[in-house]
Scaffold this active site. Structure first.
Site, PDB file in Angstrom:
ATOM      1  N   CYS A 150       0.825  -1.210   0.000  1.00 20.18           N
ATOM      2  CA  CYS A 150       0.000   0.000   0.000  1.00 20.18           C
ATOM      3  C   CYS A 150       0.859   1.259   0.000  1.00 20.18           C
ATOM      4  CB  CYS A 150      -0.896   0.011   1.232  1.00 20.18           C
ATOM      5  SG  CYS A 150      -1.969  -1.423   1.385  1.00 20.18           S
ATOM      6  N   LYS A 191       6.174  -4.590  -4.544  1.00 15.10           N
ATOM      7  CA  LYS A 191       7.612  -4.334  -4.525  1.00 15.10           C
ATOM      8  C   LYS A 191       8.173  -4.438  -3.120  1.00 15.10           C
ATOM      9  CE  LYS A 191      11.642  -3.136  -6.087  1.00 15.10           C
ATOM     10  NZ  LYS A 191      12.438  -4.159  -6.796  1.00 15.10           N
TER      11      LYS A 191
END
Length: 608
Positions: free
Chosen positions: A2, A603
């Protein structure tokens, strides 16, 4: 995972919020939203499932204006992907965006439902919003006081930014296990989960530390530590260039980052290798304090960083003669541990925010290690802040979800470190000089391998429709096989497995047929002859083999050799991953996959 962006300014911040979360798309997300306070002191919220561009279109139709607001990209953890679960979440005059997980959210939800609160989402974030509203209604305290007290009731690793329609001149940010950075402007200030979101507007940053609460206004920032005492945090000037986060001439960030490896490795070597000696100024006296007396090395990491750690185990033991254990961080944290005497604890992470690795580091502090070292790409990260010392990889910003240049620069730092330790412990004569000389030539050797891209494109076209691919490697090439298989899985969604070549007869040989290609890395080393025997075993069973090697190997039926320029054995792992990165990239490209943002992946994995 997020992403958070927030701002309090004297100008309209709508475009900034949208541009900011767009820069955080690389972290992975499934929905996005923003909230602002309008001129009537009401909260206006817009959310949608899908790409930020979809949110942008919805926002533009509203023609919003505000000096304060917050935005978020969500990667679902609690509740399905839906607009109702998308941030920000609101309770009356309070709006919240949040990264991380509130572990006791179910208990808090039941408590708040009994108090009459109605939940419109399945998220733990809405629990935070209602809890803050309940506490403020009950006590009449300021929202800052309420947050400082309420955060003690929230279990888990998280960060959040809170906006109050009753006080539209400030934002409140909390860091409790998940990163937040404040960007400093002139009569305006910003908050984000990653400095990348802010690089086009400021180079001045303050990284919040564990337990911090920050009150952010246009002209001032007040930070309170975990004990609610006001404190001054260090301001950092970033040297990251904004243009470095653009793709430039490349189609994807991953492609760009593969081809950046020569310069990334050179940057990692710069000012560390001089006149055939290796120097880590960052370590200072800790170099001797930790490693002169070290009798064991414990490394923990996740994903690609774990594979780099696996390679380094061979180097620690063969060069420095120090026993080394490597473990996946989540497994390290999940079992009862027996710690070796005089052991140094090392973590590897590109982002420095990997939740599993951070959890392992925090556990290690209670177990009697000599000290902790992190090898990381982000200076202001949690791992850097919480470790006793750190070494930066200097790979530059890496945006593609599938790590490439962070892997090769981690290996570069590890090899330099091991050379220093070997000299310190007087294990081998001239090893520092030898490795310094070899590493000085490494960038040019990477460039030479990158020039093999045409051959690898051809190979990718042959493999792109396969359902399964097997990777094999011996010794320090086994972790390279693991990394090659991971890269292929991540971005092409082809099932790939990696095995040590010596394990072939212990099970995987049963898989061999004309439909499962086998990829082998076979540099010149003491294990090459055994690898050749494995090749013959596969060919005898009708297998299809692709061999990356710098040696002449007798051609067998159904066998292709991709010739690699000769490399010294010690740096072969760093160089042999390059063609496997290219292979994964070109296979995914031919299949039309979303290479920079593969499905279901993020990521920076900031939740356990």
């Amino acid at each position: 995972m997020c992403g958070i962006v927030a701002a309090v300014t004297q100008r309209n911040i709508i475009d900034f919020l949208l541009e900011g979360i767009k820069k955080l798309e690389y972290r992975g997300y499934d929905s996005s939203g923003l909230a602002i306070i309008n001129k009537n002191q009401n909260i206006v919220r817009i959310r949608c499932v899908g790409r930020v561009n979809k949110l942008l279109k919805k926002v533009k139709k509203k023609k919003l204006f505000s000096n304060i607001g917050l935005a978020h990209t969500r990667w679902a953890t609690h509740g399905q992907v839906s607009e109702k679960n998308t941030h920000p979440h609101i309770s009356s005059h309070i709006a919240v965006v949040h990264n991380g997980v509130i572990e006791n959210n179910t208990k808090l939800r039941h408590f708040l439902e009994k108090k009459g609160y109605i939940f419109y989402s399945d998220t733990d974030t809405e629990v935070i919003a209602h809890l803050l509203h309940w506490e403020q209604t009950k006590t009449g305290e300021s929202l800052v006081e309420v947050i400082q007290r309420s955060k003690m009731k929230l279990n888990g690793n998280y960060s959040m930014v809170v906006m109050d329609a009753y006080n539209s001149s400030r934002l409140i940010a909390v860091r409790s296990g998940s990163p937040l950075v404040i960007g400093l402007g002139i009569k305006e200030n910003f908050i984000a989960s990653d400095q990348i979101a802010l690089l086009n507007i400021t180079k001045r940053f303050i990284y919040l530390e564990e337990g911090d609460t920050a009150i952010v206004e246009t002209k001032k920032i007040n930070i309170f530590n975990k004990n609610n005492l006001i404190i001054k945090r260090k301001e950092i000037t970033s040297n990251v260039k904004y243009k470095s986060i653009n793709k430039g001439k490349y189609k994807h960030y991953m492609e760009k980052e593969i081809y950046e490896q020569p310069i990334s490795i050179q940057n990692t070597l710069n000012n560390r290798i001089k006149k055939d000696t290796i120097n880590f100024s960052e370590l200072g006296d800790r170099e001797k304090k930790f490693f002169l007396n070290a009798e064991h090395i414990q490394i923990v990491a996740c994903g690609t960083s774990y594979h780099a750690a696996m390679v380094s185990r061979y180097w620690f033991e063969s060069l420095a003669n120090i026993p080394c254990d490597v473990e996946i961080a989540s497994e390290f944290s999940s079992r009862k541990l027996a710690v070796r005497k005089k052991s140094v604890f090392i973590t590897l992470s590109q982002s420095g925010e990997t939740a599993d690795t951070l959890a392992a580091l925090r556990i290690s502090k209670k177990l009697g290690y000599l000290g902790s070292l992190t090898i990381c790409n982000m200076k202001g990260s949690s791992l850097v802040q919480e470790s006793d010392c750190y070494l930066l990889t200097k790979a530059g910003i890496e945006i593609g979800v599938a790590s490439t240049k962070s892997f090769t620069t981690q290996l570069t730092v590890l090899l330099m470190l091991i050379a220093k330790i070997t000299k310190l412990k007087k294990q081998k004569n001239n090893i520092e000089k030898k490795i310094a000389q070899i590493l000085s030539l490494l960038p040019s050797k990477v460039e030479a391998i990158l020039k093999k891209n045409t051959l690898i494109k051809t190979l990718a076209n042959q493999l792109c429709n396969k359902k399964n691919i097997l990777f094999l490697g011996r010794g320090d090439q086994y972790p390279i096989a693991m990394e090659g298989a991971l890269k292929l899985k991540e971005i092409s969604y082809i099932h790939a497995e990696a095995y040590p070549s010596g394990e072939l007869k212990h099970g995987p040989l049963a898989l061999i047929d004309k439909n499962i290609p086998v990829i082998i890395t076979a540099p010149k080393n003491s294990l090459l002859e055994k690898t050749k025997k494995n090749i013959k075993e596969i060919c005898a069973r009708g297998g299809i083999i692709y061999v990356f090697s710098d040696q002449e190997i007798d051609l067998e039926k159904n066998m292709t050799i991709i010739k690699i320029p000769y490399v010294e054995e010690i740096i072969a792992p760093i160089l042999y991953i390059i063609p496997l990165q290219l292979l994964a990239y070109y296979i995914a490209l031919s299949k039309g996959k979303n290479i920079d943002q593969p499905r279901h992946l993020a990521k920076s994995v900031t939740v356990e």
